[in-house]
Enzyme design. Structure first.
Site, PDB file in Angstrom:
ATOM      1  CG  HIS A   1      -8.132   1.805   2.321  1.00  0.00           C
ATOM      2  ND1 HIS A   1      -6.866   1.391   1.973  1.00  0.00           N
ATOM      3  CD2 HIS A   1      -8.007   2.314   3.571  1.00  0.00           C
ATOM      4  CE1 HIS A   1      -6.027   1.628   2.960  1.00  0.00           C
ATOM      5  NE2 HIS A   1      -6.707   2.187   3.941  1.00  0.00           N
TER       6      HIS A   1
ATOM      7  CG  HIS B   1      -5.490  -4.698   5.804  1.00  0.00           C
ATOM      8  ND1 HIS B   1      -4.496  -3.784   5.531  1.00  0.00           N
ATOM      9  CD2 HIS B   1      -4.865  -5.887   5.971  1.00  0.00           C
ATOM     10  CE1 HIS B   1      -3.323  -4.398   5.514  1.00  0.00           C
ATOM     11  NE2 HIS B   1      -3.529  -5.665   5.778  1.00  0.00           N
TER      12      HIS B   1
ATOM     13  CD  GLU C   1      -4.311  -1.681   2.210  1.00  0.00           C
ATOM     14  OE1 GLU C   1      -5.052  -1.136   3.061  1.00  0.00           O
ATOM     15  OE2 GLU C   1      -3.205  -2.184   2.491  1.00  0.00           O
TER      16      GLU C   1
ATOM     17  CG  ASP D   1      -8.725   4.473   6.242  1.00  0.00           C
ATOM     18  OD1 ASP D   1      -9.181   3.477   6.829  1.00  0.00           O
ATOM     19  OD2 ASP D   1      -7.529   4.574   5.903  1.00  0.00           O
TER      20      ASP D   1
ATOM     21  CE  LYS E   1      -6.553   5.891   3.319  1.00  0.00           C
ATOM     22  NZ  LYS E   1      -5.542   6.171   4.359  1.00  0.00           N
TER      23      LYS E   1
ATOM     24  CG  ASP F   1      -8.228  -0.966   4.802  1.00  0.00           C
ATOM     25  OD1 ASP F   1      -9.180  -0.309   5.290  1.00  0.00           O
ATOM     26  OD2 ASP F   1      -7.156  -1.124   5.402  1.00  0.00           O
TER      27      ASP F   1
ATOM     28  CG  ASP G   1      -7.453   2.634  10.036  1.00  0.00           C
ATOM     29  OD1 ASP G   1      -7.903   1.601   9.527  1.00  0.00           O
ATOM     30  OD2 ASP G   1      -6.709   3.420   9.423  1.00  0.00           O
TER      31      ASP G   1
ATOM     32  CD1 TRP H   1      -2.692   1.778   0.496  1.00  0.00           C
ATOM     33  CD2 TRP H   1      -1.343   2.496   2.130  1.00  0.00           C
ATOM     34  NE1 TRP H   1      -3.066   3.068   0.805  1.00  0.00           N
ATOM     35  CE2 TRP H   1      -2.252   3.542   1.811  1.00  0.00           C
ATOM     36  CE3 TRP H   1      -0.392   2.728   3.123  1.00  0.00           C
ATOM     37  CZ2 TRP H   1      -2.235   4.774   2.444  1.00  0.00           C
ATOM     38  CZ3 TRP H   1      -0.373   3.964   3.757  1.00  0.00           C
ATOM     39  CH2 TRP H   1      -1.294   4.968   3.423  1.00  0.00           C
TER      40      TRP H   1
ATOM     41  CG  ASP I   1      -4.891  -1.479   8.882  1.00  0.00           C
ATOM     42  OD1 ASP I   1      -4.342  -0.897   9.831  1.00  0.00           O
ATOM     43  OD2 ASP I   1      -4.764  -1.112   7.702  1.00  0.00           O
TER      44      ASP I   1
END
Length: 413
Positions: free
Chosen positions: A256, A280, A220, A288, A222, A253, A290, A179, A320
């Site tokens: 993302h 993820h 990956e 995003d 985003k 993800d 997280d 990524w 993640d």
């Protein structure tokens, strides 16, 4: 009759074999991300996190050394049922002196391999393209500067070899995931050239043939990052096309994509075209962000798509998130146990029966059954799974985290 036996009987009314579900769940390895333990700081001795991402909070007790991080991971795994994997970033090399990232070698991660071997864990790996002077303008593999591109190409090559080393030493396939944060804050004048440079850089990275029994390569995407709001080089369309034409895997993800997108719907589509799908799993709150994974609707939908497509051995589940506002060990335990709870929820559904009803266009019964299943005693089955794995039942694990905080975390500077 015990609560568990009563739960078994209730699920049996829907044609669900609880014992089979528990046996299947015990085989699932989730890759727990090491960077939750230290706020994505790593061991290079660098400064603040950069690259379109951010960690917020200053809860006391952050791991500062490899030994402290090892201890915290051990504490988390003692409270998580089953045997799993660890996901590492390149900034977690253990070496003195610390080499430049383009010079990293497997020997710089030998202590991680020793740690994993002694605990029966697998290891996954990620090159680290952020928080570095050569990524100051948020351009790495797509940079117009050939010297910058060369540095990061060599770093990505080195990282693939490290992942292959993990797989060979531990006997478990290691995921090597790329990524990059590359992008622009303002509307670019040329969207094509950066993507062409990224494509060519990746082609060079993946040119070296490694043992596919040891390492699986992934890319990956985003949608955007902090300071990269206008344009992301590695978009979903770019990486999906790249993966489909280059024989690598597209990693999904949760955070993302556009806030109204979900990855659960993407999983069955991609399983038609790829042997494996890496994930993820985090919890985006409007972007995003997280956040720690909770047992919400999307987590259950992700788990349902994995289970009902018979893809538990094809979907590589990793977590993640990085939350520095709460106890970091607790964050790991909450996230991992919730991922397992979601999978158990999915395993306790009569998927074949529901699919037959769909083919019969009987959506009234599907909706009725789906809603009734929500009130079945999942918690009693989960408690049995924890007991089988000799881990705390219900919230009793929190007492152990509090003890660890008093005796260990609170004593860190």
């Amino acid at each position: 009759m015990s609560r568990f036996e009563s739960a078994k009987a209730m699920y049996a009314e829907y044609g669900v074999d609880v014992d089979a579900a528990l046996k299947t769940l015990a085989t699932v390895k989730i890759s727990m991300h090491c960077w939750q333990g230290d706020d994505v700081v790593g061991f290079e001795g660098g400064g603040a996190l950069s690259g379109g991402i951010a960690t917020t909070g200053n809860y006391p007790g952050r791991a500062r050394t490899p030994d402290e991080l090892f201890a915290d991971i051990d504490q988390a795994f003692r409270l998580i049922p089953g045997k799993h994997k660890l996901n590492l970033h390149a900034i977690y090399a253990i070496a003195d002196p610390m080499p430049e990232r383009d010079k990293l070698e497997p020997r710089h991660f030998a202590k991680w391999v020793d740690y994993a071997k002694s605990r029966g864990l697998g290891l996954d790996f990620n090159p680290t393209f952020f928080s570095h002077p050569k990524a100051a303008d948020n351009l790495t593999l797509s940079s117009p500067d050939a010297a910058i591109r060369r540095y990061w190409i060599d770093h990505a090559k080195a990282s693939r070899r490290i992942a292959e080393y993990f797989g060979r030493e531990l006997g478990l396939l290691s995921l090597s995931n790329v990524w990059v944060q590359d992008g622009y804050k303002n509307i670019p004048a040329d969207r094509l050239a950066p993507r062409r440079r990224l494509m060519e850089s990746l082609d060079e990275v993946f040119a070296e043939k490694l043992d596919k029994n040891c390492v699986a390569d992934a890319v990956e995407s985003k949608v955007f990052g902090l300071g990269l709001e206008a344009y992301t080089v590695g978009s979903h369309e770019f990486y999906l096309g790249y993966a489909a034409t280059r024989g690598v895997l597209p990693l999904l993800d949760v955070g993302h994509y556009h806030p109204t997108e979900v990855i659960s719907d993407k999983i069955p589509s991609l399983l038609l075209f790829f042997d494996k799908i890496p994930l993820h799993v985090s919890r985006p709150v409007r972007w995003d962000s997280d956040h720690v994974v909770i047992l919400d609707d999307e987590l259950r939908e992700i788990a349902k798509e994995i289970v009902r497509t018979n893809a538990l051995q094809r979907v590589m589940i990793g977590l993640d998130f990085f939350d520095a506002s709460i106890n970091r060990v607790a964050a790991w335990v909450i996230g991992m146990r919730n991922m397992q709870k979601a999978l158990l929820y999915a395993l306790l559904m009569p998927h074949e029966r529901l699919a037959t009803l769909q083919d019969e266009d009987n959506f009234s019964e599907i909706l009725a059954l789906q809603e009734e299943l929500k009130l079945c005693p999942l918690g009693d089955v989960w408690d049995r799974f924890c007991e089988m794995n000799e881990t705390p039942v219900r919230a009793s694990w929190l007492d152990e985290v509090k003890r660890y905080e008093r005796e260990v975390l609170a004593k860190r500077g």
